[in-house]
Scaffold this motif. Structure first.
Motif, short mmCIF file in Angstrom:
data_model
loop_
_atom_site.label_atom_id
_atom_site.label_comp_id
_atom_site.label_asym_id
_atom_site.label_seq_id
_atom_site.Cartn_x
_atom_site.Cartn_y
_atom_site.Cartn_z
N ASP A 191 38.70 49.71 3.78
CA ASP A 191 38.06 49.16 4.97
C ASP A 191 37.73 47.68 4.85
OD1 ASP A 191 37.07 49.26 7.50
OD2 ASP A 191 35.16 50.19 6.97
N LEU A 192 37.01 47.31 3.81
CA LEU A 192 36.61 45.91 3.67
C LEU A 192 36.65 45.53 2.20
CD1 LEU A 192 34.04 45.89 6.49
CD2 LEU A 192 35.65 44.04 6.13
N ALA A 193 36.46 44.26 1.93
CA ALA A 193 36.58 43.78 0.56
C ALA A 193 35.71 42.55 0.35
CB ALA A 193 38.04 43.43 0.26
N LEU A 219 25.98 47.95 7.94
CA LEU A 219 27.39 47.54 7.98
C LEU A 219 27.71 46.40 7.03
CD1 LEU A 219 28.37 47.70 11.77
CD2 LEU A 219 28.66 49.44 10.01
N HIS A 220 26.93 45.32 7.08
CA HIS A 220 27.32 44.13 6.32
C HIS A 220 26.09 43.40 5.78
CE1 HIS A 220 31.45 44.42 7.76
NE2 HIS A 220 30.97 44.69 8.95
N THR A 221 26.29 42.74 4.62
CA THR A 221 25.20 42.02 3.96
C THR A 221 25.64 40.59 3.64
OG1 THR A 221 24.34 44.07 3.01
CG2 THR A 221 23.70 42.02 1.91
N PRO A 225 31.08 53.87 3.00
CA PRO A 225 30.72 52.45 3.00
C PRO A 225 31.65 51.63 3.91
CG PRO A 225 31.74 53.07 0.91
CD PRO A 225 31.48 54.34 1.66
N HIS A 226 31.08 50.70 4.63
CA HIS A 226 31.87 49.79 5.48
C HIS A 226 32.01 48.47 4.71
CE1 HIS A 226 33.61 48.12 9.07
NE2 HIS A 226 32.61 47.29 9.27
N GLY A 227 31.08 47.53 4.90
CA GLY A 227 31.20 46.27 4.16
C GLY A 227 30.87 46.44 2.69
N SER A 283 42.07 40.05 15.50
CA SER A 283 41.67 39.26 14.33
C SER A 283 40.19 39.49 14.03
CB SER A 283 41.94 37.77 14.60
OG SER A 283 41.20 37.31 15.70
N HIS A 284 39.89 39.84 12.78
CA HIS A 284 38.50 40.23 12.45
C HIS A 284 37.75 39.27 11.54
CE1 HIS A 284 38.40 44.71 13.74
NE2 HIS A 284 39.23 44.03 14.50
N HIS A 285 38.38 38.82 10.46
CA HIS A 285 37.59 38.16 9.43
C HIS A 285 38.09 36.77 9.09
CE1 HIS A 285 37.38 42.63 8.42
NE2 HIS A 285 36.21 42.33 8.95
N PRO A 286 37.40 35.74 9.60
CA PRO A 286 37.73 34.40 9.13
C PRO A 286 37.14 34.19 7.74
CG PRO A 286 36.03 34.29 10.83
CD PRO A 286 36.33 35.74 10.59
N GLY A 289 27.14 43.98 14.48
CA GLY A 289 28.21 44.31 13.53
C GLY A 289 28.04 43.46 12.28
N HIS A 290 28.85 42.42 12.17
CA HIS A 290 28.67 41.49 11.06
C HIS A 290 27.49 40.58 11.30
CE1 HIS A 290 32.25 41.64 8.33
NE2 HIS A 290 32.85 42.20 9.37
N LEU A 291 27.07 39.92 10.24
CA LEU A 291 26.18 38.77 10.35
C LEU A 291 26.80 37.65 9.54
CD1 LEU A 291 23.05 39.24 8.05
CD2 LEU A 291 25.26 40.29 7.69
N ASN A 349 45.78 45.77 8.74
CA ASN A 349 45.27 44.83 7.74
C ASN A 349 43.80 44.51 7.97
OD1 ASN A 349 45.35 42.93 5.65
ND2 ASN A 349 45.83 41.30 7.10
N HIS A 350 42.92 45.51 7.71
CA HIS A 350 41.49 45.26 7.97
C HIS A 350 40.77 44.60 6.80
CE1 HIS A 350 37.24 46.22 9.08
NE2 HIS A 350 37.70 45.80 10.24
N SER A 351 40.95 45.09 5.58
CA SER A 351 40.16 44.54 4.47
C SER A 351 40.78 43.23 3.99
CB SER A 351 40.04 45.54 3.33
OG SER A 351 41.24 46.21 3.09
N PRO A 385 33.78 38.74 18.43
CA PRO A 385 33.73 38.22 17.07
C PRO A 385 33.28 39.30 16.11
CG PRO A 385 32.10 37.12 18.46
CD PRO A 385 32.69 38.24 19.26
N HIS A 386 34.10 39.60 15.12
CA HIS A 386 33.70 40.57 14.11
C HIS A 386 32.94 39.83 13.03
CE1 HIS A 386 35.75 44.30 15.40
NE2 HIS A 386 36.36 43.42 16.17
N TYR A 387 33.58 38.82 12.47
CA TYR A 387 32.94 38.08 11.40
C TYR A 387 33.03 36.60 11.73
CZ TYR A 387 31.77 36.84 6.50
OH TYR A 387 31.20 36.35 5.36
N ASN A 422 26.76 40.55 17.89
CA ASN A 422 26.37 41.80 18.55
C ASN A 422 27.47 42.31 19.47
OD1 ASN A 422 23.66 41.59 17.46
ND2 ASN A 422 23.48 39.86 18.85
N LYS A 423 27.49 43.62 19.59
CA LYS A 423 28.57 44.26 20.35
C LYS A 423 28.19 44.44 21.82
CE LYS A 423 30.77 44.89 16.50
NZ LYS A 423 31.88 43.97 16.20
N ILE A 424 26.93 44.64 22.07
CA ILE A 424 26.52 45.03 23.43
C ILE A 424 25.45 44.07 23.92
CG2 ILE A 424 25.31 46.87 24.70
CD1 ILE A 424 26.88 48.79 22.74
#
Ligand code: CUK
Ligand code: CUA
Length: 641
Positions: A227-229, A398-400, A331-333, A112-115, A439-441, A161-163, A500-502, A460-462
């Motif tokens: 990828d994203l939307a 990646l994301h704004t 482009p990602h996000g 699960s990536h995006h709430p 990754g996301h913010l 189902n990523h985007s 957590p991705h988003y 953060n990933k790491i």
């Protein structure tokens, strides 16, 4: 750029990532400044006081959602969504198992990536939280009055189902674009026939007034990776923007095979136009096979139904439905500013951000200012849509998100930092390192029309060297920044669940005022409920034994059960008679394969037990519920066949 040069550049980026992830060059500066009391008091929530915001973070490969308080970073709850959870018996008890049903059967895990919070007038309203299942394409709806998963809808004709599940301004729809293109409908073809046979799909999921989701229509699109939307808002309400990569339509991405081209696309979809085409009967009906699972809080029962068809729109037959905006470097996000005018493409193999203008896009469409066309989809001339670019000197955007005060904040994965910039002038205002590889913010309301602002969380990933080590696997980390001043200020590191991705956050009082405290016993519609201890009984039908059982501080009724035989299937239907906040009772019996059950006040829940051997077996309450919790126990006797 020619291919070999590009490969070399990508190699440098990857090396840059490895260096930034492994070095601890910034460790000193990341610690030194924070001994100060100022920072401590900004995140300190005194005992008994509440946090200002609820934050909902996706669990990534844990398949769940975790609920944190901000600014304290305290964890309150893990909400099971796509993964079974022994703690809450989700996916174990008879009531919730159907939630995890799919066209491929029971699947007790997802990624699960995006709430995404539901919105009214472009502002998060706290009714529902949606989240995507990436792997077996699904979207879920969590009811924020109860913090329970209320619905899961499988997405047909999707290869991941990523985007998803980005929402429109009045929660009319959420979108679900496929990450992987696949043959639609699925069939056995050579992978090398990607260009001829693979397709993408963009799904529009209608959200009814009561929250219930249904697949309104799908748009079949060229075989890119979507990828994203994000949806438009304000002036761009009625449009959705999806990023793509692999516009080469390559069946292998080895050696960055999908990044030969200088530009990929942002797909701009006019969903109001789609509605017109649907109303005009332009949609085709396609056979499909997908599950729709709903949970009813009154019966505390989930049910699953299989759906058989879906409406599909084909761009060639629907002029004006979709356009491509060329956007540099995979482009990602894609993020839309609060005014709805600017569409930010975060080209992950770039250092600059490309910002498109919605008004320029409309003008270009009006003037037929197109460079190309792909399967009936016009490609708008790049110069005609671009509004500006942020020369960040960061690497790997990646994301704004936005603060509602004219500023934007972008994460840079490779250079491991967050950069603040000004909308319209595109100048960089501030930059802070993140530890490490963000990754996301998330800014509370930061992808909406009216961000709540105040804080920024980088995901953060790491985390090597940030926390006490826990073996080879380290926790992932969130970092909280104060964004009220000109400069961002790091306040707190806190560990997270899964990856957590988003995340999304909302002022706590919006959620608290609608919180359900307990379920009313007289509204309980469970088919096997009882309403008082007098109704407790044991009923046999063939080898099925149903124990109608109650719990109230501090005993079960019945607490001595006889007449059960080896080979029976015993259903314990436990009704918790409590009518008080925060008094669940648990139930466990030796050898049950179901995990325990944990029953909320006013609810009924079922545990199945198939005794193997004659004997007398204890059962007990698993949740410390009163001073006599330990006395909350009983026996069940099992006789030979
Ligand atoms: S994400 Cu799913 S790969 Cu940037 Cu939204 Cu992490
Ligand atoms: Cu009921 Cu412990």
């Amino acid at each position: 750029m020619e291919k070999s040069k590009f490969k070399w550049l990508a190699y440098l980026f990857i090396m840059g990532f490895i260096v930034s992830a492994c070095g601890d060059n910034s460790k000193q500066q990341s610690k030194g400044a924070f001994g100060d009391q100022d920072v401590a008091s900004q995140v300190y929530v005194s005992p008994g006081e509440y946090d200002e915001f609820y934050a909902f973070m996706s669990g990534g490969f844990s398949g769940q959602v975790s609920v944190y308080g901000l600014p304290s970073g305290r964890l309150f709850k893990v909400i099971p969504v796509f993964s079974v959870d022994a703690e809450k018996a989700y996916g174990f008890n008879e009531e919730t198992k159907p939630m995890l049903n799919t066209s491929l059967g029971f699947i007790p895990w997802d990624d699960s990536h995006h709430p995404e919070l539901s919105q009214t007038n472009g502002v998060p309203d706290g009714r529902w939280l949606f989240i995507n299942g990436n792997n077996t394409p699904r979207v879920a709806r969590i009811d924020l009055t109860t913090f329970e998963t209320a619905e899961i809808l499988e997405i047909p004709n999707s290869g991941g189902n990523h985007s998803s599940p980005f929402i429109t301004e009045n929660s009319e729809y959420l979108v679900a674009g496929t990450r992987f293109s696949v043959p639609i409908p699925q069939k056995d073809v050579s992978i090398k026939s990607y260009k001829e046979n693979f397709k993408g799909s963009l799904s529009y999921i209608k959200i009814a007034d009561d929250g219930e989701m249904s697949v309104a229509f799908q748009i079949l699109v060229p075989g890119y990776d979507y990828d994203l939307a994000h949806s438009g808002k304000g002036k761009s309400h009625g449009w959705t923007f999806f990023t793509t990569y692999n516009t080469e339509e390559s069946n292998t991405l080895l050696e960055i095979g999908a990044s030969q081209r200088d530009k990929d696309y942002i797909a701009a979809v006019n969903w109001k136009k789609a509605e017109e085409y649907i109303a005009a009967g332009k949609a085709k009906t396609m056979p499909a096979n997908y599950a729709h699972n709903t949970y009813d809080e009154h019966s505390h029962m989930a049910k699953s139904e299989m759906l058989k068809e879906v409406k599909v729109l084909i761009p060639q037959e629907c002029p004006g439905l979709i356009y491509y905006l060329p956007t540099p470097k995979s482009p990602h996000g894609v993020d839309v500013d609060p005014s709805g005018e600017y569409i930010v493409g975060n080209g992950k193999l770039s250092s600059d951000l490309t910002v498109h203008s919605f008004s320029k896009m409309l003008k270009a469409i009006e003037n037929d200012d197109f460079d190309d066309e792909v399967d009936g989809i016009p490609v708008i001339n790049f110069e005609s849509v671009v509004a500006g670019s942020v020369k960040s000197t960061g690497l790997g955007p990646l994301h704004t998100e936005f603060d509602g005060k004219g500023n934007a904040y972008t994460t840079f994965f490779i250079s491991s930092e967050v950069i603040k910039w000004k909308i319209g002038t595109w100048e960089v205002l501030d930059r802070v390192p993140s530890y490490y590889s963000v990754g996301h913010l998330m800014i509370p309301g930061g992808d909406s029309k009216a961000p709540f602002g105040k804080y920024l969380v980088s995901l953060n990933k790491i985390t090597k060297d940030r926390f006490l080590p826990t073996g080879p696997e380290l926790t992932q980390s969130a970092q909280l920044f104060d964004i009220t001043g000109d400069k961002m200020k790091l306040l707190l590191d806190f560990p997270t669940i899964g990856e957590p991705h988003y995340a999304q956050a909302i002022p706590a009082d919006i959620i608290m005022k609608n919180s359900v405290k307990y379920y009313k016993l007289d509204e309980n519609k469970h088919p096997h409920k009882i309403t008082s201890e007098d109704e407790a009984k044991v009923v046999r039908k063939g080898n099925v034994v149903r124990v109608y059982m109650s719990s109230i501080r501090s005993h079960f009724a019945p607490d001595n059960i006889e007449g059960v035989k080896v080979g029976d299937k015993v259903y314990f239907h436990l009704t918790n008679l409590e009518q008080d906040w925060d008094v669940p009772h648990g139930f466990a019996v030796m050898g049950a394969r179901t995990s325990e059950i944990l029953v909320m006040p006013g609810q009924t829940e079922t545990l199945v037990w198939e005794p193997q051997n004659p004997g007398v077996y204890p059962f007990y309450c698993t949740d410390f519920c009163s001073a006599l919790h330990q006395e909350m126990q009983g026996y069940i006797r099992v006789s030979p066949k």
